[in-house]
Design a protein around this motif. Structure first.
Motif, PDB file in Angstrom:
ATOM      1  N   LEU A 284      -0.669   2.878   8.123  1.00 55.12           N
ATOM      2  CA  LEU A 284       0.080   4.112   7.885  1.00 55.12           C
ATOM      3  C   LEU A 284      -0.473   4.874   6.698  1.00 55.12           C
ATOM      4  O   LEU A 284      -1.007   4.292   5.752  1.00 55.12           O
ATOM      5  CB  LEU A 284       1.561   3.798   7.634  1.00 55.12           C
ATOM      6  CG  LEU A 284       2.303   3.079   8.747  1.00 55.12           C
ATOM      7  CD1 LEU A 284       3.733   2.776   8.311  1.00 55.12           C
ATOM      8  CD2 LEU A 284       2.296   3.904  10.025  1.00 55.12           C
ATOM      9  N   GLY A 285      -0.332   6.194   6.757  1.00 57.16           N
ATOM     10  CA  GLY A 285      -0.625   7.031   5.608  1.00 57.16           C
ATOM     11  C   GLY A 285       0.636   7.271   4.817  1.00 57.16           C
ATOM     12  O   GLY A 285       1.750   7.117   5.323  1.00 57.16           O
ATOM     13  N   GLY A 286       0.493   7.627   3.557  1.00 56.50           N
ATOM     14  CA  GLY A 286       1.661   7.863   2.722  1.00 56.50           C
ATOM     15  C   GLY A 286       2.404   9.124   3.127  1.00 56.50           C
ATOM     16  O   GLY A 286       1.895   9.982   3.852  1.00 56.50           O
ATOM     17  N   SER A 287       3.646   9.230   2.675  1.00 58.05           N
ATOM     18  CA  SER A 287       4.482  10.389   2.965  1.00 58.05           C
ATOM     19  C   SER A 287       5.382  10.652   1.767  1.00 58.05           C
ATOM     20  O   SER A 287       5.766   9.728   1.042  1.00 58.05           O
ATOM     21  CB  SER A 287       5.339  10.130   4.214  1.00 58.05           C
ATOM     22  OG  SER A 287       6.233  11.191   4.444  1.00 58.05           O
TER      23      SER A 287
ATOM     24  N   ARG B 215       0.823  -1.215   0.000  1.00 58.14           N
ATOM     25  CA  ARG B 215       0.000   0.000   0.000  1.00 58.14           C
ATOM     26  C   ARG B 215       0.859   1.267   0.000  1.00 58.14           C
ATOM     27  O   ARG B 215       0.533   2.240  -0.682  1.00 58.14           O
ATOM     28  CB  ARG B 215      -0.904  -0.025   1.237  1.00 58.14           C
ATOM     29  CG  ARG B 215      -1.826   1.151   1.382  1.00 58.14           C
ATOM     30  CD  ARG B 215      -2.875   0.860   2.449  1.00 58.14           C
ATOM     31  NE  ARG B 215      -3.642   2.050   2.792  1.00 58.14           N
ATOM     32  CZ  ARG B 215      -3.363   2.840   3.825  1.00 58.14           C
ATOM     33  NH1 ARG B 215      -2.336   2.545   4.612  1.00 58.14           N
ATOM     34  NH2 ARG B 215      -4.106   3.895   4.086  1.00 58.14           N
ATOM     35  N   ASN B 216       1.933   1.251   0.741  1.00 57.45           N
ATOM     36  CA  ASN B 216       2.841   2.405   0.822  1.00 57.45           C
ATOM     37  C   ASN B 216       4.206   2.028   0.262  1.00 57.45           C
ATOM     38  O   ASN B 216       5.223   2.068   0.952  1.00 57.45           O
ATOM     39  CB  ASN B 216       2.974   2.874   2.273  1.00 57.45           C
ATOM     40  CG  ASN B 216       1.671   3.429   2.823  1.00 57.45           C
ATOM     41  OD1 ASN B 216       1.199   4.462   2.385  1.00 57.45           O
ATOM     42  ND2 ASN B 216       1.068   2.705   3.778  1.00 57.45           N
ATOM     43  N   ASP B 217       4.219   1.665  -0.999  1.00 59.25           N
ATOM     44  CA  ASP B 217       5.444   1.221  -1.664  1.00 59.25           C
ATOM     45  C   ASP B 217       6.436   2.383  -1.775  1.00 59.25           C
ATOM     46  O   ASP B 217       6.107   3.431  -2.330  1.00 59.25           O
ATOM     47  CB  ASP B 217       5.101   0.702  -3.060  1.00 59.25           C
ATOM     48  CG  ASP B 217       6.293   0.037  -3.719  1.00 59.25           C
ATOM     49  OD1 ASP B 217       7.092  -0.581  -3.011  1.00 59.25           O
ATOM     50  OD2 ASP B 217       6.419   0.163  -4.955  1.00 59.25           O
ATOM     51  N   PRO B 218       7.677   2.243  -1.253  1.00 53.87           N
ATOM     52  CA  PRO B 218       8.645   3.346  -1.317  1.00 53.87           C
ATOM     53  C   PRO B 218       9.370   3.408  -2.664  1.00 53.87           C
ATOM     54  O   PRO B 218       9.628   2.376  -3.284  1.00 53.87           O
ATOM     55  CB  PRO B 218       9.626   3.008  -0.188  1.00 53.87           C
ATOM     56  CG  PRO B 218       9.583   1.517  -0.090  1.00 53.87           C
ATOM     57  CD  PRO B 218       8.184   1.107  -0.457  1.00 53.87           C
TER      58      PRO B 218
END
Length: 457
Positions: free
Chosen positions: A281-284, A229-232
């Motif tokens: 977590l939410g994205g950043s 979901r929050n792939d860096p």
């Protein structure tokens, strides 16, 4: 202070060989004297040049020892020592804690093992392995500076894969800032990342443009695996132009779902160290645009200047585990106790800052004299809570460097810092006492002086 060493065989351009410490850790004077003996003994054993190991490998590196005495230092004044500055429980200080002058020492060692093998049709296989140790321990836990392989061709450029340093940090550190005594305050602040662990890089050949030399480069880092979901990911573009005594470097970094930081020396990890946190977590995102120039007015006088624009998306605060000793995520610029328009508690707010640096250096035989300045500006943000956005820092340094020969340089340094106000440090700083050991919650001014030695091979 400045250090130059031969570039590793796998590097198409001159690489950084040293950086000032992020925050000197306490050591005794005896340890510094012991290291001075080690540096002198090593210089007697090695010439001031690269060491060839067989037909394909070259060893270079540096060892550095530094001792600094500073004012307005408050050791462990924070109630929660070493806690991330973005967490509100890291804000309070120990009531009545004494502060004043203190001495610290730092020892750095970093070897570079380069590889170059000739291949058919003008191609070369290249590789680089390097790690840094600080005071006898790995510099940054969980990260390595260089561990990459690639293919190079004089006409087609270089393609590399593996762990490597970003140009935004490495070039800012050396040669732009280290020769002027401001390497840490400039290169290790802001919204960039330095240590890339899963990167693919293409570097162009040197091109003739407007009677000068131009090199262009693109780097893409996929970040650690395990995130969905929050792939860096991180993308960096870099260009260097040189003509006569003029050198210009420009870099752009754009990243998504890396660990939110204001530490330009940081490794590019995921939002936390545990991909199992993904769903909560939410994205950043964060990024920088950096422009630096260096110019030789005469063979003896040179100047440098730079500007960096930082951007953070902000990251809301959320616990990742509960109960006694529960853990939290890596948040940024949080309105603690507040809610956003969607009802999310402890929201993180976007922020932007502008940082500046400048320096002048005079060469006279084996001596070099320098002065430098770094300005870390106030932040533009809608965060209703004060998280350091209203503060700024001005750091000034002077230094002298003596080239003893045989790869040894001795240097002296002095500096001072002035914060605009008492309170939390500017958002461009990774911690409240970073770079100077002066915490603006304790004092708005401080100064320091010190000596050091560097051995390169």
């Amino acid at each position: 202070m400045h250090v130059r060493s031969l570039p590793p065989a796998s590097s198409p351009l001159t690489r950084p060989c040293q950086a000032a410490p992020r925050r000197p850790s306490p050591r005794t004077g005896a340890s510094l004297r012991r290291l001075a003996v080690v540096v002198a003994a090593a210089a007697a054993c090695f010439p001031a040049a690269a060491v060839d190991i067989g037909p394909f490998f070259t060893l270079t590196g540096f060892a550095k020892a530094e001792m600094v005495r500073g004012s307005n230092v408050c050791d462990e004044c924070q109630k929660e020592p070493n806690e991330n500055r973005q967490r509100e429980w890291a804000d309070p200080l120990v009531y009545g804690k004494a502060y004043g002058s203190d001495t610290s020492t730092t020892v750095l060692f970093q070897p570079y093992l380069g590889m170059q093998v000739d291949l058919p049709n003008g191609f070369k296989a290249v590789g680089l392995l390097s790690q840094r140790w600080r005071d006898g321990k790995v510099d940054i836990e969980g990260a390595i500076y260089e561990r990459n392989i690639g293919v190079r061709h004089e006409e087609y450029g270089t393609l590399s894969i593996g762990a490597m340093t970003s140009r935004s940090w490495a070039v800012a550190d050396f040669p732009y800032a280290s020769d002027f005594g401001i390497s840490d305050a400039w290169a290790s602040s802001g919204a960039g990342y330095a240590l890339l662990g899963h990167a693919l890089r293409y570097t162009s050949r040197i091109m003739d443009v407007m009677d000068g030399d131009l090199v262009l480069e693109a780097t893409y880092d996929t970040g650690p695996s395990g995130w969905d979901r929050n792939d860096p990911w991180m993308l960096e573009f870099w260009g260097k132009y040189t003509r006569g005594g003029l050198m210009i470097d420009a870099s752009v970094q754009v990243s998504r779902n890396g660990q939110p930081v204001s530490w330009g020396h940081a490794p590019f990890f995921g939002l936390t160290t545990n991909p199992a946190d993904d769903d909560i977590l939410g994205g950043s995102s964060q990024g920088i645009f950096q422009l630096m120039a260096r110019y030789y007015f005469t063979p003896k006088i040179e100047a440098t200047a730079g500007v960096r624009f930082n951007r953070w998306s902000g990251a809301y605060a959320v616990p990742t585990t509960f109960g006694r000793g529960g853990l939290w995520n890596n948040m940024f610029n949080v309105d603690w106790g507040g809610t956003d328009a969607n009802g999310v508690p402890n929201p993180g707010y976007p922020a932007r800052t502008t940082d500046l640096m400048a320096g002048v250096r005079y060469l006279h035989g084996k001596w070099a004299f320098n002065t430098g300045m770094v300005y870390l500006g106030k932040a533009s943000t809608d965060n209703p809570s004060e998280r350091g956005q209203s503060n700024s820092a001005l750091i000034n340094t002077v230094g002298v460097d003596y080239n003893f020969g045989h790869g040894i340089r001795f240097y002296g340094l002095a500096g001072m810092v002035h914060y605009d106000r008492k309170g939390l440090a500017p958002l461009s700083m990774p911690s409240h006492n970073a770079f100077t050991n002066v915490d603006p919650r304790v004092a708005t001014r401080g100064n320091w002086f010190g000596v050091g030695a560097v051995f390169t091979f």
